[in-house]
Write a protein that holds these residues in place. Structure first.
Motif, mmCIF file in Angstrom:
data_model
loop_
_atom_site.group_PDB
_atom_site.id
_atom_site.type_symbol
_atom_site.label_atom_id
_atom_site.label_comp_id
_atom_site.label_asym_id
_atom_site.label_seq_id
_atom_site.Cartn_x
_atom_site.Cartn_y
_atom_site.Cartn_z
ATOM 1 N N ASN A 36 0.821 -1.210 0.000
ATOM 2 C CA ASN A 36 0.000 0.000 0.000
ATOM 3 C C ASN A 36 0.855 1.260 0.000
ATOM 4 O OD1 ASN A 36 -2.436 -1.300 -0.108
ATOM 5 N ND2 ASN A 36 -2.909 -1.085 2.060
ATOM 6 N N ALA A 37 1.957 1.235 0.751
ATOM 7 C CA ALA A 37 2.837 2.408 0.800
ATOM 8 C C ALA A 37 3.406 2.714 -0.581
ATOM 9 C CB ALA A 37 3.968 2.169 1.802
ATOM 10 N N VAL A 38 3.708 1.668 -1.337
ATOM 11 C CA VAL A 38 4.216 1.848 -2.704
ATOM 12 C C VAL A 38 3.103 2.339 -3.627
ATOM 13 C CG1 VAL A 38 5.158 0.658 -4.721
ATOM 14 C CG2 VAL A 38 6.070 0.159 -2.437
ATOM 15 N N VAL A 39 1.962 1.667 -3.598
ATOM 16 C CA VAL A 39 0.853 1.996 -4.495
ATOM 17 C C VAL A 39 0.363 3.427 -4.269
ATOM 18 C CG1 VAL A 39 -1.539 1.437 -5.072
ATOM 19 C CG2 VAL A 39 0.125 -0.399 -4.766
ATOM 20 N N GLU A 40 0.347 3.863 -3.023
ATOM 21 C CA GLU A 40 -0.130 5.210 -2.710
ATOM 22 C C GLU A 40 0.750 6.298 -3.315
ATOM 23 O OE1 GLU A 40 -0.233 5.072 1.509
ATOM 24 O OE2 GLU A 40 -2.077 3.855 1.581
ATOM 25 N N ARG A 41 1.971 5.930 -3.696
ATOM 26 C CA ARG A 41 2.892 6.905 -4.290
ATOM 27 C C ARG A 41 2.908 6.849 -5.813
ATOM 28 N NH1 ARG A 41 3.377 6.126 0.586
ATOM 29 N NH2 ARG A 41 4.213 7.725 1.985
ATOM 30 N N ALA A 42 2.138 5.946 -6.357
ATOM 31 C CA ALA A 42 1.987 5.865 -7.816
ATOM 32 C C ALA A 42 0.817 6.748 -8.249
ATOM 33 C CB ALA A 42 1.739 4.425 -8.233
ATOM 34 N N PRO A 43 0.779 7.142 -9.514
ATOM 35 C CA PRO A 43 -0.368 7.905 -10.000
ATOM 36 C C PRO A 43 -1.670 7.139 -9.777
ATOM 37 C CG PRO A 43 1.421 7.970 -11.597
ATOM 38 C CD PRO A 43 1.826 6.977 -10.552
ATOM 39 N N ARG A 44 -2.726 7.866 -9.488
ATOM 40 C CA ARG A 44 -4.024 7.238 -9.243
ATOM 41 C C ARG A 44 -4.420 6.367 -10.442
ATOM 42 N NH1 ARG A 44 -8.103 8.423 -5.781
ATOM 43 N NH2 ARG A 44 -7.054 10.358 -5.148
ATOM 44 N N GLY A 45 -4.892 5.170 -10.155
ATOM 45 C CA GLY A 45 -5.343 4.270 -11.210
ATOM 46 C C GLY A 45 -4.257 3.454 -11.859
ATOM 47 N N THR A 46 -3.032 3.485 -11.285
ATOM 48 C CA THR A 46 -1.941 2.710 -11.882
ATOM 49 C C THR A 46 -2.266 1.220 -11.886
ATOM 50 O OG1 THR A 46 -0.255 4.340 -11.278
ATOM 51 C CG2 THR A 46 0.503 2.095 -11.670
ATOM 52 N N PHE A 47 -2.893 0.730 -10.806
ATOM 53 C CA PHE A 47 -3.231 -0.686 -10.708
ATOM 54 C C PHE A 47 -4.721 -0.861 -10.466
ATOM 55 C CE2 PHE A 47 1.114 -0.221 -8.987
ATOM 56 C CZ PHE A 47 1.794 -0.946 -9.945
ATOM 57 N N ASP A 48 -5.319 -1.808 -11.178
ATOM 58 C CA ASP A 48 -6.718 -2.147 -10.946
ATOM 59 C C ASP A 48 -6.871 -3.072 -9.750
ATOM 60 O OD1 ASP A 48 -7.988 -0.848 -13.305
ATOM 61 O OD2 ASP A 48 -6.679 -2.217 -14.395
ATOM 62 N N VAL A 49 -5.840 -3.897 -9.513
ATOM 63 C CA VAL A 49 -5.886 -4.900 -8.451
ATOM 64 C C VAL A 49 -4.498 -5.007 -7.820
ATOM 65 C CG1 VAL A 49 -5.958 -7.421 -8.069
ATOM 66 C CG2 VAL A 49 -7.802 -6.296 -9.337
ATOM 67 N N VAL A 50 -4.452 -5.235 -6.519
ATOM 68 C CA VAL A 50 -3.199 -5.517 -5.821
ATOM 69 C C VAL A 50 -3.378 -6.814 -5.041
ATOM 70 C CG1 VAL A 50 -1.538 -4.750 -4.074
ATOM 71 C CG2 VAL A 50 -2.612 -3.069 -5.602
ATOM 72 N N VAL A 51 -2.462 -7.759 -5.245
ATOM 73 C CA VAL A 51 -2.457 -9.016 -4.488
ATOM 74 C C VAL A 51 -1.162 -9.057 -3.680
ATOM 75 C CG1 VAL A 51 -2.388 -11.524 -4.609
ATOM 76 C CG2 VAL A 51 -3.861 -10.247 -6.179
ATOM 77 N N ALA A 52 -1.290 -9.114 -2.368
ATOM 78 C CA ALA A 52 -0.131 -9.094 -1.479
ATOM 79 C C ALA A 52 0.150 -10.478 -0.901
ATOM 80 C CB ALA A 52 -0.359 -8.098 -0.343
ATOM 81 N N GLY A 53 1.365 -10.638 -0.391
ATOM 82 C CA GLY A 53 1.805 -11.949 0.080
ATOM 83 C C GLY A 53 1.064 -12.480 1.282
ATOM 84 N N ASP A 54 0.465 -11.587 2.076
ATOM 85 C CA ASP A 54 -0.295 -12.044 3.243
ATOM 86 C C ASP A 54 -1.770 -12.251 2.904
ATOM 87 O OD1 ASP A 54 -0.455 -9.300 2.845
ATOM 88 O OD2 ASP A 54 -0.656 -8.821 4.968
ATOM 89 N N GLU A 55 -2.092 -12.270 1.598
ATOM 90 C CA GLU A 55 -3.473 -12.468 1.165
ATOM 91 C C GLU A 55 -3.652 -13.740 0.339
ATOM 92 O OE1 GLU A 55 -4.458 -7.680 0.933
ATOM 93 O OE2 GLU A 55 -3.962 -8.776 -0.899
ATOM 94 N N VAL A 56 -2.621 -14.568 0.306
ATOM 95 C CA VAL A 56 -2.708 -15.836 -0.415
ATOM 96 C C VAL A 56 -2.346 -16.975 0.522
ATOM 97 C CG1 VAL A 56 -2.232 -14.842 -2.679
ATOM 98 C CG2 VAL A 56 -0.325 -15.629 -1.251
ATOM 99 N N THR A 57 -2.848 -18.152 0.201
ATOM 100 C CA THR A 57 -2.536 -19.338 1.003
ATOM 101 C C THR A 57 -1.159 -19.877 0.653
ATOM 102 O OG1 THR A 57 -4.889 -19.905 1.070
ATOM 103 C CG2 THR A 57 -3.318 -21.648 1.639
ATOM 104 N N GLN A 58 -0.824 -19.847 -0.638
ATOM 105 C CA GLN A 58 0.459 -20.355 -1.112
ATOM 106 C C GLN A 58 1.157 -19.262 -1.920
ATOM 107 O OE1 GLN A 58 0.369 -24.801 -2.106
ATOM 108 N NE2 GLN A 58 -1.698 -24.171 -2.679
ATOM 109 N N ALA A 59 2.366 -18.926 -1.498
ATOM 110 C CA ALA A 59 3.117 -17.840 -2.124
ATOM 111 C C ALA A 59 3.866 -18.336 -3.356
ATOM 112 C CB ALA A 59 4.102 -17.257 -1.116
ATOM 113 N N LYS A 60 4.381 -17.391 -4.148
ATOM 114 C CA LYS A 60 5.274 -17.746 -5.248
ATOM 115 C C LYS A 60 6.398 -18.625 -4.692
ATOM 116 C CE LYS A 60 4.638 -13.033 -7.075
ATOM 117 N NZ LYS A 60 5.332 -11.773 -7.417
#
Length: 223
Positions: A119-143
């Motif tokens: 979120n800290a990174v995304v908040e510093r990007a221009p508005r609308g840069t990403f439609d979706v953000v998937v973070a590592g603490d939001e998945v059951t199995q990581a890369k």
């Protein structure tokens, strides 16, 4: 389809040059404990889940690190660096996201880092840069498991086979390929093995509308 439905970006080392923040956070962690650690000792952590990274750091340092508290300390540290020093965008990253938006291509940021840092990174990007953000603490199995990219595609309401993934680590490239997406490898701290079969590019700077159309035409012709 003459263009991909979505572009899925890794974050650290692909879209933003935050690997140096992680290196500084690791160094501070061990310095505060009085344990020897040098910049570069954690290069192989690039692309790994934070839980896996703590295990590797424990083995390398000889310190039995508590996983939850160590992750919290590192996340707080890199988060504060972004807040203080900004998000160091890698060449071509913001331009490509803008190009995708203009072309009607959806975008996602798919990271092994946790939501607080993302979120800290995304908040510093221009508005609308990403439609979706998937973070590592939001998945059951990581890369390297494909779940993060499958989840991103599902949230974008597209099929992974209609997506392009940009990654800089072996774990991330493996995840993109196994998700079924056209996956490109960028230079990173932990080089992607050639036998993975992912085409490589030197920088996101080369990716423009013509590049996307040409690469996508080749991909769709062979799948």
């Amino acid at each position: 389809m003459t263009l991909p439905a979505a572009i899925l970006f890794d974050m650290d080392g692909t879209f933003v040059d935050t690997e140096k923040y992680w290196q500084a956070a690791e160094l501070k962690l061990f310095t505060d404990m009085g344990v020897p650690w040098e910049i570069g000792m954690g290069d192989e952590l690039a692309g790994c889940s934070l839980t896996e990274s703590i295990g590797i750091m424990s083995a390398k340092s000889g310190v039995d690190l508590d996983v939850e508290s160590t992750i919290a300390t590192l996340i707080d540290s890199v988060h504060d660096m972004v807040v203080t020093h900004g998000a160091p965008w890698l060449p071509g990253s913001l331009d490509l996201a803008s190009c995708a938006r203009d072309l009607g291509i959806r975008t996602a940021l798919v990271t092994s880092s946790y939501r607080k840092f993302a979120n800290a990174v995304v908040e510093r990007a221009p508005r609308g840069t990403f439609d979706v953000v998937v973070a590592g603490d939001e998945v059951t199995q990581a890369k390297p498991h494909p779940e993060p990219y499958i989840k991103a595609a599902r949230e974008l309401e597209v099929d992974t086979i209609d997506c392009i993934v940009f990654e800089d680590s072996p774990a991330g490239v493996r995840a993109g390929i196994d998700a079924g997406a056209l996956t490109y490898a960028l230079p990173g701290l932990n080089p992607v093995p050639a036998h993975y079969g992912a085409p490589s590019i030197d920088s996101l700077e080369i990716v423009d509308e013509n590049w996307l159309r040409n690469q996508w035409a080749q991909w769709t012709a062979t799948r």
